[in-house]
Design a protein around this motif. Sequence first.
Motif, mmCIF file in Angstrom:
data_model
loop_
_atom_site.group_PDB
_atom_site.id
_atom_site.type_symbol
_atom_site.label_atom_id
_atom_site.label_comp_id
_atom_site.label_asym_id
_atom_site.label_seq_id
_atom_site.Cartn_x
_atom_site.Cartn_y
_atom_site.Cartn_z
ATOM 1 N N ILE A 1 -21.111 84.006 38.668
ATOM 2 C CA ILE A 1 -19.727 83.817 39.125
ATOM 3 C C ILE A 1 -19.534 84.408 40.516
ATOM 4 N N ASN A 2 -20.081 85.607 40.739
ATOM 5 C CA ASN A 2 -19.939 86.252 42.052
ATOM 6 C C ASN A 2 -20.646 85.462 43.150
ATOM 7 N N ASP A 3 -21.755 84.821 42.795
ATOM 8 C CA ASP A 3 -22.506 84.063 43.790
ATOM 9 C C ASP A 3 -21.708 82.874 44.327
ATOM 10 N N TYR A 4 -20.822 82.328 43.483
ATOM 11 C CA TYR A 4 -20.029 81.169 43.896
ATOM 12 C C TYR A 4 -18.603 81.547 44.323
ATOM 13 N N SER A 5 -18.256 82.817 44.249
ATOM 14 C CA SER A 5 -16.874 83.205 44.551
ATOM 15 C C SER A 5 -16.538 83.060 46.030
ATOM 16 N N ASP A 6 -17.530 83.210 46.904
ATOM 17 C CA ASP A 6 -17.267 83.145 48.345
ATOM 18 C C ASP A 6 -17.517 81.757 48.937
ATOM 19 N N ARG A 7 -17.898 80.816 48.126
ATOM 20 C CA ARG A 7 -18.186 79.477 48.642
ATOM 21 C C ARG A 7 -16.929 78.601 48.611
ATOM 22 N N ASN A 8 -16.923 77.616 49.441
ATOM 23 C CA ASN A 8 -15.779 76.716 49.539
ATOM 24 C C ASN A 8 -15.987 75.497 48.651
ATOM 25 N N PHE A 9 -14.992 75.219 47.834
ATOM 26 C CA PHE A 9 -15.005 74.056 46.961
ATOM 27 C C PHE A 9 -13.706 73.285 47.163
ATOM 28 N N LYS A 10 -13.737 72.029 46.804
ATOM 29 C CA LYS A 10 -12.545 71.204 46.957
ATOM 30 C C LYS A 10 -11.411 71.680 46.051
ATOM 31 N N SER A 11 -11.774 72.211 44.913
ATOM 32 C CA SER A 11 -10.770 72.711 43.967
ATOM 33 C C SER A 11 -11.391 73.801 43.103
ATOM 34 N N GLU A 12 -10.534 74.545 42.429
ATOM 35 C CA GLU A 12 -11.022 75.573 41.515
ATOM 36 C C GLU A 12 -11.760 74.948 40.332
ATOM 37 N N HIS A 13 -11.341 73.776 39.925
ATOM 38 C CA HIS A 13 -12.024 73.117 38.814
ATOM 39 C C HIS A 13 -13.458 72.748 39.191
ATOM 40 N N GLU A 14 -13.673 72.370 40.446
ATOM 41 C CA GLU A 14 -15.033 72.070 40.895
ATOM 42 C C GLU A 14 -15.893 73.327 40.870
ATOM 43 N N ARG A 15 -15.302 74.452 41.287
ATOM 44 C CA ARG A 15 -16.054 75.712 41.228
ATOM 45 C C ARG A 15 -16.400 76.064 39.786
ATOM 46 N N PHE A 16 -15.474 75.795 38.871
ATOM 47 C CA PHE A 16 -15.738 76.047 37.456
ATOM 48 C C PHE A 16 -16.907 75.200 36.969
ATOM 49 N N GLU A 17 -16.916 73.921 37.309
ATOM 50 C CA GLU A 17 -17.973 73.036 36.830
ATOM 51 C C GLU A 17 -19.332 73.402 37.419
ATOM 52 N N VAL A 18 -19.371 73.759 38.708
ATOM 53 C CA VAL A 18 -20.642 74.153 39.325
ATOM 54 C C VAL A 18 -21.155 75.442 38.686
ATOM 55 N N THR A 19 -20.254 76.378 38.403
ATOM 56 C CA THR A 19 -20.665 77.624 37.739
ATOM 57 C C THR A 19 -21.224 77.335 36.356
ATOM 58 N N MET A 20 -20.559 76.484 35.601
ATOM 59 C CA MET A 20 -21.028 76.153 34.260
ATOM 60 C C MET A 20 -22.369 75.436 34.310
ATOM 61 N N ARG A 21 -22.574 74.580 35.273
ATOM 62 C CA ARG A 21 -23.855 73.876 35.395
ATOM 63 C C ARG A 21 -24.980 74.847 35.729
ATOM 64 N N THR A 22 -24.684 75.868 36.538
ATOM 65 C CA THR A 22 -25.697 76.880 36.848
ATOM 66 C C THR A 22 -26.019 77.715 35.620
ATOM 67 N N ILE A 23 -24.988 78.043 34.846
ATOM 68 C CA ILE A 23 -25.218 78.771 33.599
ATOM 69 C C ILE A 23 -26.063 77.929 32.654
ATOM 70 N N GLN A 24 -25.785 76.635 32.584
ATOM 71 C CA GLN A 24 -26.589 75.741 31.753
ATOM 72 C C GLN A 24 -28.071 75.806 32.124
ATOM 73 N N GLY A 25 -28.370 75.682 33.406
ATOM 74 C CA GLY A 25 -29.763 75.719 33.839
ATOM 75 C C GLY A 25 -30.430 77.034 33.519
ATOM 76 N N SER A 26 -29.706 78.143 33.699
ATOM 77 C CA SER A 26 -30.276 79.467 33.406
ATOM 78 C C SER A 26 -30.544 79.631 31.920
ATOM 79 N N LEU A 27 -29.626 79.147 31.081
ATOM 80 C CA LEU A 27 -29.837 79.241 29.637
ATOM 81 C C LEU A 27 -31.029 78.407 29.190
ATOM 82 N N ILE A 28 -31.183 77.230 29.756
ATOM 83 C CA ILE A 28 -32.288 76.350 29.358
ATOM 84 C C ILE A 28 -33.633 77.000 29.660
ATOM 85 N N VAL A 29 -33.777 77.565 30.859
ATOM 86 C CA VAL A 29 -35.058 78.174 31.235
ATOM 87 C C VAL A 29 -35.304 79.462 30.446
ATOM 88 N N SER A 30 -34.290 80.309 30.342
ATOM 89 C CA SER A 30 -34.482 81.603 29.669
ATOM 90 C C SER A 30 -34.710 81.441 28.176
#
Length: 583
Positions: free
Chosen positions: A130-159
């Motif tokens: 979450i902190n890694d994406y907090s300073d980045r610019n997104f079109k909307s907060e919902h887009e930031r939410f989806e990108v964060t969730m997709r990153t969590i998905q990838g981390s869970l799959i590998v781990s």
Amino acid sequence: MVETGHNHHHTPPRQTAAPPPLPLGGARGPTWTPAEQLHQLQYCIHSNPSWLETFILAFQHYIVMLGSIVLIASTLVPRMGGDHGDKARVIQTLLFMSAINTLLQTFFGSRLPTVMNSSFAFMLPVSSIINDYSDRNFKSEHERFEVTMRTIQGSLIVSSFINIFIGYSRAWASCTKRFSPIVIVPVVCVVGLGLFARGFPLLANCVELGLPMLILLVISQQYVRRVLPRAHAILERFALLLCVGLVWSFAAILTEAGAYNNVGEQTKRSCRTDHSYLITSAPWIRIPYPFQWGAPIFRASHVFGMMGAAIVTTAETTGTLFAAARLSGATPPPAHVLSSSIGLQGIGMLLEGIFGACVGTTASVENVGLLGLTHIGSRRVVQISTAFMFFFSIFGKFGAFFASIPLPIFAAIYCVLFGIVAAVGITFMQFANNNSLRNIYVLGLSLFLGISIPQYFITTTTADGVGPVRTDGIWFDDWLNTIFSSSPTVAIIVGTLLDNTLDANYVDDRGLAWWKPFQKRNGDVRNEEFYSLPLRIRDRDRNVSLQPEHERLAMPSSITKKSLHHKLHDQEKVKLLWSLEDS
């Protein structure tokens, strides 16, 4: 003085033998011999109450596990940029995955009556994402939410492959064979005690709800049932549901009366029944589906932190399974069962990454405590509870209704349930030498460091998830901070290291003579009874020969007669004996 001239010779009293000294404590009352099973259990792992009671108890398990999911989603989703609708969908996904993983574990994993629930061990690596994406610019907060969730998905799959590897490679079985009762005591104790922050500190956020819930639960479940013998069984098994209903109704009355209109935001979030906005934002019907947030994003720096959480859930689940075995009347889980359970937990984590959960799962400590509170350790009850999880995860409006229970009510429940699990850990000490100073040293140091070290890491972690270990490698920081923020993980490391290096040849003092048979597949005949897979399914890599048919058919009868300690009515006993004679 005048002498009389007569000598009076007094014969000395006859010496009688002194009575033999009483043993220490003999004059104070009886001593209790070690007991492998808790005799006050009314239903053990493979015995079942009536279907009506089963469904009510299963719903009670659903209510207890719901608090952790709501707390995790309410904490993480707003920080990701998600709205109330996103929070409702995350809760539905977590419920859906908990149901799937619970079914997998109770049928093919540990086979113990354990609910698989969302784990707080993933909070730190998720916060790093979450902190890694907090300073980045997104079109909307919902887009930031989806990108964060997709990153969590990838981390869970590998781990997830960490747990799959250490489980199915039998690496975890090799580690658990180094355990002894001296190691299990602090591990199980801190599984409960290490969660104290979710107890009274969370309750204190709304004392007018949490404290009455705690007091009412203790009085009704422990005292009123003794005053009203006819209500004994009902209050012992269902007092938690009754108390939740009463205090929840009281909270709704206070909310509607405007008692929380002019209070702080924290008080509103903790006390109001309508402040979660879940009922209005949850969809009526929605089935979680794979990659619902989009294609997963894989980043090495985030994956390593999530691997640390995967290792932590291994330790947490192991300690919880030992408590579940004790509270369900089963023998301690053998090494191969623990290893298979961890491997299956890895498969569950892989599914969570595919379906888009925000955290992985672990064995639910609060639901194991519920086994001890109700005295019912039936596996079927936990399996039926997954029906409620599936239903409320799909029909969102109904699930949101129960998710609106204020969190301090759950915290009051946790005060009781976590305490029961911690106390169960102490009971394992009866199988080792309590009077050995060597054991006292290992036990004391493991228990204290298991609480003290994680407390230091948690209290020094900043609000944005930065822990005390701070180097140039963020992935390394997340890995270490996650590992040492877990009480069961620290207790396993310290306890296993000390117990196997400090006068390890004291086999009798360590309780290994009692412990070792349970750790082998065929070391104790009851292992087959409690942990055999359904329909006689066997592991593919099993390298032991099957027993002859006539021995295998004769075994369950003798085993069950010895191991069933639950209370049955006379009619049920007769039916049981008839079935055993027929077999």
